[in-house]
Motif scaffolding. Structure first.
Motif, mmCIF file in Angstrom:
data_model
loop_
_atom_site.group_PDB
_atom_site.id
_atom_site.type_symbol
_atom_site.label_atom_id
_atom_site.label_comp_id
_atom_site.label_asym_id
_atom_site.label_seq_id
_atom_site.Cartn_x
_atom_site.Cartn_y
_atom_site.Cartn_z
ATOM 1 N N PRO A 15 0.701 -1.202 0.045
ATOM 2 C CA PRO A 15 0.039 -0.112 -0.098
ATOM 3 C C PRO A 15 0.933 1.111 0.110
ATOM 4 O O PRO A 15 1.883 1.363 0.552
ATOM 5 C CB PRO A 15 -1.083 0.028 1.159
ATOM 6 C CG PRO A 15 0.086 -0.827 2.355
ATOM 7 C CD PRO A 15 0.660 -1.892 1.039
ATOM 8 N N LYS A 16 0.402 2.134 -0.765
ATOM 9 C CA LYS A 16 1.466 3.342 -0.841
ATOM 10 C C LYS A 16 1.485 4.093 0.352
ATOM 11 O O LYS A 16 2.837 4.577 0.708
ATOM 12 C CB LYS A 16 0.764 4.269 -2.111
ATOM 13 C CG LYS A 16 0.614 3.561 -3.475
ATOM 14 C CD LYS A 16 -0.063 4.561 -4.506
ATOM 15 C CE LYS A 16 -0.579 3.770 -5.679
ATOM 16 N NZ LYS A 16 -1.852 3.074 -5.335
ATOM 17 N N TYR A 17 0.520 4.317 0.975
ATOM 18 C CA TYR A 17 0.707 5.097 2.112
ATOM 19 C C TYR A 17 1.769 4.552 3.295
ATOM 20 O O TYR A 17 2.416 5.062 3.996
ATOM 21 C CB TYR A 17 -0.678 5.390 2.878
ATOM 22 C CG TYR A 17 -1.322 4.477 3.680
ATOM 23 C CD1 TYR A 17 -0.862 4.341 5.137
ATOM 24 C CD2 TYR A 17 -1.785 3.369 3.395
ATOM 25 C CE1 TYR A 17 -1.399 3.532 6.181
ATOM 26 C CE2 TYR A 17 -2.299 2.237 4.032
ATOM 27 C CZ TYR A 17 -2.279 2.315 5.434
ATOM 28 O OH TYR A 17 -2.420 1.434 6.357
ATOM 29 N N ALA A 18 1.612 3.362 3.492
ATOM 30 C CA ALA A 18 2.293 2.556 4.043
ATOM 31 C C ALA A 18 3.978 2.765 3.983
ATOM 32 O O ALA A 18 4.730 2.859 4.555
ATOM 33 C CB ALA A 18 2.367 1.016 4.365
ATOM 34 N N SER A 65 -0.753 10.612 -4.739
ATOM 35 C CA SER A 65 -2.083 11.219 -4.793
ATOM 36 C C SER A 65 -2.077 12.124 -3.300
ATOM 37 O O SER A 65 -1.547 11.379 -2.158
ATOM 38 C CB SER A 65 -3.161 10.372 -5.062
ATOM 39 O OG SER A 65 -3.489 9.191 -3.986
ATOM 40 N N ARG A 66 -2.757 12.989 -3.229
ATOM 41 C CA ARG A 66 -3.040 13.700 -2.118
ATOM 42 C C ARG A 66 -3.616 12.761 -0.799
ATOM 43 O O ARG A 66 -3.171 12.969 0.181
ATOM 44 C CB ARG A 66 -3.915 15.168 -2.144
ATOM 45 C CG ARG A 66 -4.101 15.769 -1.028
ATOM 46 C CD ARG A 66 -4.862 16.953 -0.986
ATOM 47 N NE ARG A 66 -4.829 17.630 -0.001
ATOM 48 C CZ ARG A 66 -5.814 17.526 1.182
ATOM 49 N NH1 ARG A 66 -6.756 16.505 0.928
ATOM 50 N NH2 ARG A 66 -5.787 18.077 2.074
ATOM 51 N N PRO A 67 -4.530 11.677 -1.305
ATOM 52 C CA PRO A 67 -5.279 11.062 -0.142
ATOM 53 C C PRO A 67 -4.258 10.086 0.431
ATOM 54 O O PRO A 67 -4.064 9.793 1.564
ATOM 55 C CB PRO A 67 -6.249 10.178 -0.730
ATOM 56 C CG PRO A 67 -6.906 10.954 -1.896
ATOM 57 C CD PRO A 67 -5.630 11.788 -2.389
ATOM 58 N N THR A 68 -3.263 9.800 -0.428
ATOM 59 C CA THR A 68 -2.252 8.762 0.133
ATOM 60 C C THR A 68 -1.168 9.537 1.031
ATOM 61 O O THR A 68 -0.930 9.241 2.170
ATOM 62 C CB THR A 68 -1.101 8.148 -0.824
ATOM 63 O OG1 THR A 68 -1.977 7.352 -1.960
ATOM 64 C CG2 THR A 68 0.113 7.722 -0.733
ATOM 65 N N VAL A 69 -0.956 10.909 0.908
ATOM 66 C CA VAL A 69 -0.141 11.654 1.765
ATOM 67 C C VAL A 69 -0.807 12.069 2.855
ATOM 68 O O VAL A 69 -0.268 11.863 3.851
ATOM 69 C CB VAL A 69 0.407 12.957 0.616
ATOM 70 C CG1 VAL A 69 0.756 13.943 1.827
ATOM 71 C CG2 VAL A 69 1.232 12.743 -0.187
ATOM 72 N N VAL A 70 -2.148 12.502 2.763
ATOM 73 C CA VAL A 70 -2.761 12.672 4.041
ATOM 74 C C VAL A 70 -3.140 11.555 5.015
ATOM 75 O O VAL A 70 -2.872 11.685 6.352
ATOM 76 C CB VAL A 70 -4.254 13.355 3.738
ATOM 77 C CG1 VAL A 70 -5.073 13.253 5.087
ATOM 78 C CG2 VAL A 70 -4.052 14.742 2.913
ATOM 79 N N ALA A 71 -3.129 10.049 4.334
ATOM 80 C CA ALA A 71 -3.201 9.169 5.251
ATOM 81 C C ALA A 71 -1.890 8.801 5.989
ATOM 82 O O ALA A 71 -1.776 8.596 7.025
ATOM 83 C CB ALA A 71 -3.443 7.819 4.450
ATOM 84 N N ALA A 72 -0.948 8.841 5.207
ATOM 85 C CA ALA A 72 0.581 8.631 5.863
ATOM 86 C C ALA A 72 0.682 9.808 6.927
ATOM 87 O O ALA A 72 1.403 9.280 7.965
ATOM 88 C CB ALA A 72 1.687 8.795 4.605
ATOM 89 N N LEU A 73 0.701 11.040 6.750
ATOM 90 C CA LEU A 73 0.874 11.890 7.726
ATOM 91 C C LEU A 73 -0.231 11.875 8.869
ATOM 92 O O LEU A 73 0.266 12.181 10.155
ATOM 93 C CB LEU A 73 0.355 13.586 7.048
ATOM 94 C CG LEU A 73 1.700 14.004 5.960
ATOM 95 C CD1 LEU A 73 1.051 15.219 5.285
ATOM 96 C CD2 LEU A 73 2.937 13.750 6.754
ATOM 97 N N ARG A 74 -1.452 11.230 8.735
ATOM 98 C CA ARG A 74 -2.207 10.994 9.770
ATOM 99 C C ARG A 74 -1.614 9.647 10.761
ATOM 100 O O ARG A 74 -1.754 9.919 11.961
ATOM 101 C CB ARG A 74 -3.736 10.600 9.261
ATOM 102 C CG ARG A 74 -4.529 10.260 10.481
ATOM 103 C CD ARG A 74 -5.998 9.942 9.830
ATOM 104 N NE ARG A 74 -6.437 10.607 8.977
ATOM 105 C CZ ARG A 74 -6.632 10.614 7.729
ATOM 106 N NH1 ARG A 74 -6.431 9.399 7.351
ATOM 107 N NH2 ARG A 74 -7.179 11.337 7.003
ATOM 108 N N VAL A 75 -1.056 9.016 10.131
ATOM 109 C CA VAL A 75 -0.301 7.813 10.687
ATOM 110 C C VAL A 75 0.685 8.256 11.654
ATOM 111 O O VAL A 75 0.839 7.920 12.849
ATOM 112 C CB VAL A 75 0.096 6.649 9.788
ATOM 113 C CG1 VAL A 75 1.158 5.629 10.518
ATOM 114 C CG2 VAL A 75 -1.053 6.081 8.988
ATOM 115 N N LEU A 76 1.468 9.247 11.001
ATOM 116 C CA LEU A 76 2.612 9.489 11.600
ATOM 117 C C LEU A 76 2.234 10.616 13.118
ATOM 118 O O LEU A 76 2.792 10.711 13.985
ATOM 119 C CB LEU A 76 3.847 10.557 10.849
ATOM 120 C CG LEU A 76 4.305 9.654 9.814
ATOM 121 C CD1 LEU A 76 5.164 10.628 8.602
ATOM 122 C CD2 LEU A 76 5.314 8.768 10.181
#
Length: 243
Positions: A8-11, A45-56
């Motif tokens: 998964p991209k965000y991970a 994509s922006r949702p991928t970046v947003v998801a990753a930053l939310r996890v961090l």
């Protein structure tokens, strides 16, 4: 560097940003790159970046300041221990990433404990997906996923092939459910004959069994992850902050 082709991209993005924080490339107190900068650099994509930053943020690596952006806090003291919780790992991890084989996938009579945890009542029927996981070529643990029958319908859980995405992601995308939290119970007992044979256990060796019940925000049980671990091969560890 492009991560677009690696699911998964965000991970993957989370891992890279954690590496940069740990290496000092993003030192504590410094501002994180903007969403636009991360989108351009990693070609996601922006949702991928947003998801990753939310996890961090949720894990304590960064924090957000209203009107100012996101700032680095550093590596959380408990990050590595907290990420190792059995239920969380088994829900999020790809089956394809863990060596093993599917032993069963279908409707069975659930044991009493699973019936109670799933709240399936007197019918006693549940969907079971059981895998024998290996480490260094030897049996390591028995992993069983128990679901209410309606939740298993129209999914890939009946396949003998390993899922390429996490079970949580698969069910949320296919069934529209939303996992919110996990309640874990750990018991010690002697293995059944089937468990001892599958795990090639020595006579007299007990097992640790972790029951992780995944629930939605209303507390409704969605799935039970039942992990059977030979006690002589595994050690359970947890960490938590003191208030």
């Amino acid at each position: 560097m492009s991560l677009e082709s690696v699911p998964p991209k965000y991970a993957q993005l989370v891992t890279e940003l954690q590496r940069r924080i740990e290496s000092g490339q993003y030192p504590p107190g410094s501002a994180m790159p903007s969403e636009h900068m991360l989108i351009a650099e990693f070609d996601v994509s922006r949702p991928t970046v947003v998801a990753a930053l939310r996890v961090l943020r949720d894990q304590g690596w960064i924090d957000s300041r209203q009107g100012k952006g996101r700032f680095v806090r550093g590596r959380p003291a408990l990050a590595s221990l907290e990420s190792a919780r059995a239920g969380q790992v088994r829900l999020a991890g790809s089956e394809a990433a863990v060596p093993g084989e599917v032993l069963a996938a279908g409707v069975v009579d659930a044991p009493n404990r699973v019936r109670s945890l799933l709240g399936i009542g007197s019918s006693g029927k549940a969907f079971l997906r059981r895998r024998l996981l290996t480490a260094d070529g030897a049996p390591s643990e028995l992993l069983s996923l128990w679901l209410p029958l309606d939740l298993a319908e129209s999914t890939n859980l009946t396949s003998a092939e390993p899922l390429k995405q996490g079970v949580r992601q698969h069910l949320e995308s296919r069934k529209g459910v939303k996992f919110d939290h996990v309640v874990e119970h750990i018991v010690a007992r002697m293995p059944t004959g089937e468990e001892a044979d599958a795990l090639s256990m020595r006579t007299g060796t007990p097992v640790l069994v972790v029951y992780a019940t995944a629930r939605d925000a209303a507390g409704r049980p969605l799935m039970v992850v039942d992990t059977v671990l030979p006690a002589d091969l595994h050690e359970l560890e947890d960490a938590y902050p003191l208030a």
